[in-house]
Design a protein around this motif. Sequence first.
Motif, PDB file in Angstrom:
ATOM      1  N   ILE A  91       0.851  -1.185   0.000  1.00  0.00           N
ATOM      2  CA  ILE A  91       0.000   0.000   0.000  1.00  0.00           C
ATOM      3  C   ILE A  91       0.888   1.237   0.000  1.00  0.00           C
ATOM      4  CG2 ILE A  91      -1.776   1.297   1.233  1.00  0.00           C
ATOM      5  CD1 ILE A  91      -2.754  -1.384   0.177  1.00  0.00           C
ATOM      6  N   ARG A  92       0.606   2.176  -0.895  1.00  0.00           N
ATOM      7  CA  ARG A  92       1.329   3.444  -0.931  1.00  0.00           C
ATOM      8  C   ARG A  92       0.386   4.550  -0.495  1.00  0.00           C
ATOM      9  NH1 ARG A  92       6.607   4.288  -1.755  1.00  0.00           N
ATOM     10  NH2 ARG A  92       6.480   5.622  -3.589  1.00  0.00           N
ATOM     11  N   LYS A  93       0.834   5.385   0.430  1.00  0.00           N
ATOM     12  CA  LYS A  93      -0.018   6.450   0.944  1.00  0.00           C
ATOM     13  C   LYS A  93       0.795   7.716   1.159  1.00  0.00           C
ATOM     14  CE  LYS A  93      -3.119   7.774   4.699  1.00  0.00           C
ATOM     15  NZ  LYS A  93      -4.088   8.378   3.743  1.00  0.00           N
ATOM     16  N   GLU A  94       0.183   8.845   0.834  1.00  0.00           N
ATOM     17  CA  GLU A  94       0.830  10.130   1.096  1.00  0.00           C
ATOM     18  C   GLU A  94       0.649  10.489   2.567  1.00  0.00           C
ATOM     19  OE1 GLU A  94       1.139  13.702  -1.747  1.00  0.00           O
ATOM     20  OE2 GLU A  94      -0.533  14.223  -0.398  1.00  0.00           O
ATOM     21  N   VAL A  95       1.761  10.719   3.247  1.00  0.00           N
ATOM     22  CA  VAL A  95       1.736  11.052   4.667  1.00  0.00           C
ATOM     23  C   VAL A  95       2.708  12.204   4.919  1.00  0.00           C
ATOM     24  CG1 VAL A  95       1.167   8.679   5.336  1.00  0.00           C
ATOM     25  CG2 VAL A  95       3.575   9.381   5.232  1.00  0.00           C
ATOM     26  N   ARG A  96       2.772  12.649   6.160  1.00  0.00           N
ATOM     27  CA  ARG A  96       3.734  13.683   6.539  1.00  0.00           C
ATOM     28  C   ARG A  96       5.069  13.041   6.919  1.00  0.00           C
ATOM     29  NH1 ARG A  96       0.456  17.635  10.698  1.00  0.00           N
ATOM     30  NH2 ARG A  96      -1.479  17.870   9.482  1.00  0.00           N
ATOM     31  N   ASP A  97       6.150  13.624   6.460  1.00  0.00           N
ATOM     32  CA  ASP A  97       7.469  13.157   6.859  1.00  0.00           C
ATOM     33  C   ASP A  97       7.801  13.739   8.240  1.00  0.00           C
ATOM     34  OD1 ASP A  97       8.438  15.767   6.591  1.00  0.00           O
ATOM     35  OD2 ASP A  97       9.896  15.276   5.034  1.00  0.00           O
ATOM     36  N   PRO A  98       8.983  13.487   8.797  1.00  0.00           N
ATOM     37  CA  PRO A  98       9.282  13.970  10.165  1.00  0.00           C
ATOM     38  C   PRO A  98       9.142  15.474  10.348  1.00  0.00           C
ATOM     39  CG  PRO A  98      10.877  12.311   9.527  1.00  0.00           C
ATOM     40  CD  PRO A  98      10.067  12.604   8.303  1.00  0.00           C
ATOM     41  N   LEU A  99       9.279  16.244   9.260  1.00  0.00           N
ATOM     42  CA  LEU A  99       9.165  17.700   9.348  1.00  0.00           C
ATOM     43  C   LEU A  99       7.825  18.215   8.844  1.00  0.00           C
ATOM     44  CD1 LEU A  99      12.772  18.752   8.257  1.00  0.00           C
ATOM     45  CD2 LEU A  99      11.777  18.870  10.556  1.00  0.00           C
ATOM     46  N   GLY A 100       6.896  17.296   8.588  1.00  0.00           N
ATOM     47  CA  GLY A 100       5.552  17.708   8.203  1.00  0.00           C
ATOM     48  C   GLY A 100       5.324  17.884   6.720  1.00  0.00           C
ATOM     49  N   ARG A 121      18.229  17.395  10.243  1.00  0.00           N
ATOM     50  CA  ARG A 121      17.970  16.611  11.449  1.00  0.00           C
ATOM     51  C   ARG A 121      17.906  17.506  12.690  1.00  0.00           C
ATOM     52  NH1 ARG A 121      22.094  11.435  10.469  1.00  0.00           N
ATOM     53  NH2 ARG A 121      21.166  10.795   8.478  1.00  0.00           N
ATOM     54  N   ASN A 122      16.797  17.402  13.406  1.00  0.00           N
ATOM     55  CA  ASN A 122      16.610  18.197  14.618  1.00  0.00           C
ATOM     56  C   ASN A 122      15.498  17.553  15.439  1.00  0.00           C
ATOM     57  OD1 ASN A 122      15.961  20.077  16.616  1.00  0.00           O
ATOM     58  ND2 ASN A 122      16.424  21.831  15.301  1.00  0.00           N
ATOM     59  N   PRO A 123      15.829  16.853  16.523  1.00  0.00           N
ATOM     60  CA  PRO A 123      14.804  16.135  17.286  1.00  0.00           C
ATOM     61  C   PRO A 123      13.806  17.035  18.001  1.00  0.00           C
ATOM     62  CG  PRO A 123      16.904  16.061  18.436  1.00  0.00           C
ATOM     63  CD  PRO A 123      17.174  16.660  17.088  1.00  0.00           C
ATOM     64  N   LEU A 124      14.090  18.343  18.050  1.00  0.00           N
ATOM     65  CA  LEU A 124      13.109  19.266  18.622  1.00  0.00           C
ATOM     66  C   LEU A 124      11.964  19.532  17.637  1.00  0.00           C
ATOM     67  CD1 LEU A 124      15.403  21.962  20.289  1.00  0.00           C
ATOM     68  CD2 LEU A 124      14.182  20.094  21.425  1.00  0.00           C
ATOM     69  N   LEU A 125      12.263  19.408  16.349  1.00  0.00           N
ATOM     70  CA  LEU A 125      11.297  19.789  15.322  1.00  0.00           C
ATOM     71  C   LEU A 125      10.613  18.614  14.637  1.00  0.00           C
ATOM     72  CD1 LEU A 125      13.330  22.628  13.530  1.00  0.00           C
ATOM     73  CD2 LEU A 125      11.751  22.823  15.468  1.00  0.00           C
ATOM     74  N   THR A 126      11.143  17.413  14.799  1.00  0.00           N
ATOM     75  CA  THR A 126      10.598  16.259  14.085  1.00  0.00           C
ATOM     76  C   THR A 126       9.505  15.557  14.897  1.00  0.00           C
ATOM     77  OG1 THR A 126      12.436  14.929  14.955  1.00  0.00           O
ATOM     78  CG2 THR A 126      12.655  15.807  12.713  1.00  0.00           C
ATOM     79  N   GLY A 127       8.647  14.829  14.172  1.00  0.00           N
ATOM     80  CA  GLY A 127       7.558  14.115  14.830  1.00  0.00           C
ATOM     81  C   GLY A 127       7.145  12.873  14.054  1.00  0.00           C
ATOM     82  N   THR A 128       6.302  12.057  14.682  1.00  0.00           N
ATOM     83  CA  THR A 128       5.899  10.756  14.132  1.00  0.00           C
ATOM     84  C   THR A 128       4.498  10.777  13.529  1.00  0.00           C
ATOM     85  OG1 THR A 128       5.168  10.131  16.357  1.00  0.00           O
ATOM     86  CG2 THR A 128       7.375   9.415  15.687  1.00  0.00           C
ATOM     87  N   SER A 131      14.362   5.729  13.368  1.00  0.00           N
ATOM     88  CA  SER A 131      13.547   6.940  13.478  1.00  0.00           C
ATOM     89  C   SER A 131      14.397   8.209  13.469  1.00  0.00           C
ATOM     90  CB  SER A 131      12.720   6.907  14.769  1.00  0.00           C
ATOM     91  OG  SER A 131      13.551   7.139  15.890  1.00  0.00           O
ATOM     92  N   ALA A 132      13.762   9.297  13.018  1.00  0.00           N
ATOM     93  CA  ALA A 132      14.388  10.626  13.056  1.00  0.00           C
ATOM     94  C   ALA A 132      13.818  11.446  14.191  1.00  0.00           C
ATOM     95  CB  ALA A 132      14.152  11.344  11.729  1.00  0.00           C
ATOM     96  N   THR A 133      13.074  10.826  15.087  1.00  0.00           N
ATOM     97  CA  THR A 133      12.204  11.548  16.020  1.00  0.00           C
ATOM     98  C   THR A 133      12.531  11.306  17.487  1.00  0.00           C
ATOM     99  OG1 THR A 133      10.640   9.711  15.930  1.00  0.00           O
ATOM    100  CG2 THR A 133      10.312  11.502  14.377  1.00  0.00           C
ATOM    101  N   ASN A 134      12.074  12.238  18.316  1.00  0.00           N
ATOM    102  CA  ASN A 134      12.170  12.108  19.769  1.00  0.00           C
ATOM    103  C   ASN A 134      10.952  12.813  20.383  1.00  0.00           C
ATOM    104  OD1 ASN A 134      14.726  11.382  21.813  1.00  0.00           O
ATOM    105  ND2 ASN A 134      13.157  12.691  22.696  1.00  0.00           N
ATOM    106  N   GLY A 137       2.918  18.086  18.737  1.00  0.00           N
ATOM    107  CA  GLY A 137       3.471  16.761  18.998  1.00  0.00           C
ATOM    108  C   GLY A 137       4.857  16.533  18.449  1.00  0.00           C
ATOM    109  N   THR A 138       5.721  17.546  18.492  1.00  0.00           N
ATOM    110  CA  THR A 138       7.126  17.385  18.116  1.00  0.00           C
ATOM    111  C   THR A 138       7.959  17.289  19.389  1.00  0.00           C
ATOM    112  OG1 THR A 138       7.418  19.786  18.028  1.00  0.00           O
ATOM    113  CG2 THR A 138       6.820  18.676  15.968  1.00  0.00           C
ATOM    114  N   GLY A 139       9.269  17.091  19.215  1.00  0.00           N
ATOM    115  CA  GLY A 139      10.123  16.940  20.384  1.00  0.00           C
ATOM    116  C   GLY A 139      10.095  18.116  21.329  1.00  0.00           C
TER     117      GLY A 139
END
Length: 381
Positions: free
Chosen positions: A61-70, A103-110, A135-138, A162-164
């Motif tokens: 299945i292929r789906k368009e989603v948000r990456d770690p930076l939205g 890369r910035n764990p304060l700005l990334t999310g799941t 993961s790129a997230t925290n 909901g980001t770091g």
Amino acid sequence: MKFLFASDSFKGSLSSAQTAAILEREARLCFPDCECISLPVADGGEGTLEAVLQAAGGILIRKEVRDPLGRNVLASYAVLDGGRAFIEMAEASGLPLLKPEERNPLLTGTYGTGQLILDALERGCSQITVAIGGSATNDGGMGALRVLGVRFLDEEGNELEGTGRDLSRVKSIDSELICPLVRGASFTVMCDVKNPLTGKDGAARTFGRQKGGTEADIELLEAGMERYGELMAELCGYDIAAAEGAGAAGGLGAALSVFLDAEMKPGIEAVLDLIDFDRKLRGVDLVITGEGRMDWQSSFGKVPSGVGEHCKRLGVPAVAVVGGMGEGAENIYEHGILSIIPTVNGAMNLDEAMERAEELYAGAAGRLFRLLKVGISLKDK
């Protein structure tokens, strides 16, 4: 004779499927009437989605989603028969989606991982496995759980993104409106690290640097994660921050455990369950597994140890064809592997071994089946 081939890939040279094809070709030279079963396998790392899809016969299945930076990105997951789904969170929330300078764990999310989980639920999947490596997230899993209806609120009652950086701003958690489909599903987390949520071995201090965090960022994340862990403990009734694997994927392991009641499993065990490995062992005379290099680490959750343990439990002999052997390789014998056959047949450097990987693997496979034929003839005498 009935053979089952279940080898990990040889990183940078041979895929799991290629090793199986070579084994089948060499097996038929010695045993023309043999039956061969090929099962691509992986331990939760690179190639796991492909291996599960091939072995279990599902659809991609292929789906368009948000990456770690939205940002919008296309991510893939597998839908299998029996209402099962397999999701690699790195497809939506992984480090490879970001340039090093991003890369910035304060700005990334799941958030994107949550979108994949929700899509699987809406397609009717009721058994969902989530591999949470790379993961790129925290963000403590807040982004993913937001998609499923959990609300993370600041002191004024406003919902957080909901980001770091939001970890230190969470004052309350509202899970009353969680997606009803969650309650009718079961979740498994494929996790090969045992790090707790907080402390010197926790999510921020262990993995924060590789995700782009500065020392100041890491301390800010740690302080926020401590408070976040306390809030989750109030919800679940136990110290989730100290649980093994809670710190995996920047706390996503903890969030999936608390809000989705997910079961933590080592990667290879989750894969073998997904592909119904034990059932496929029925009537098999010999299993051949392997990996690029076998050493002491192979006994700890790698493909050969997982395959070997299942074979040992069910009384099926298993051997490993490997690229090379290092210190402690023989420890694998305690995990159901009866012999190790290296592919390298003379003095050579790694580059040469990689270039000649297919030839060397075929030679080792041929020696293995010839030796097996000798053993059978001795038994007949």
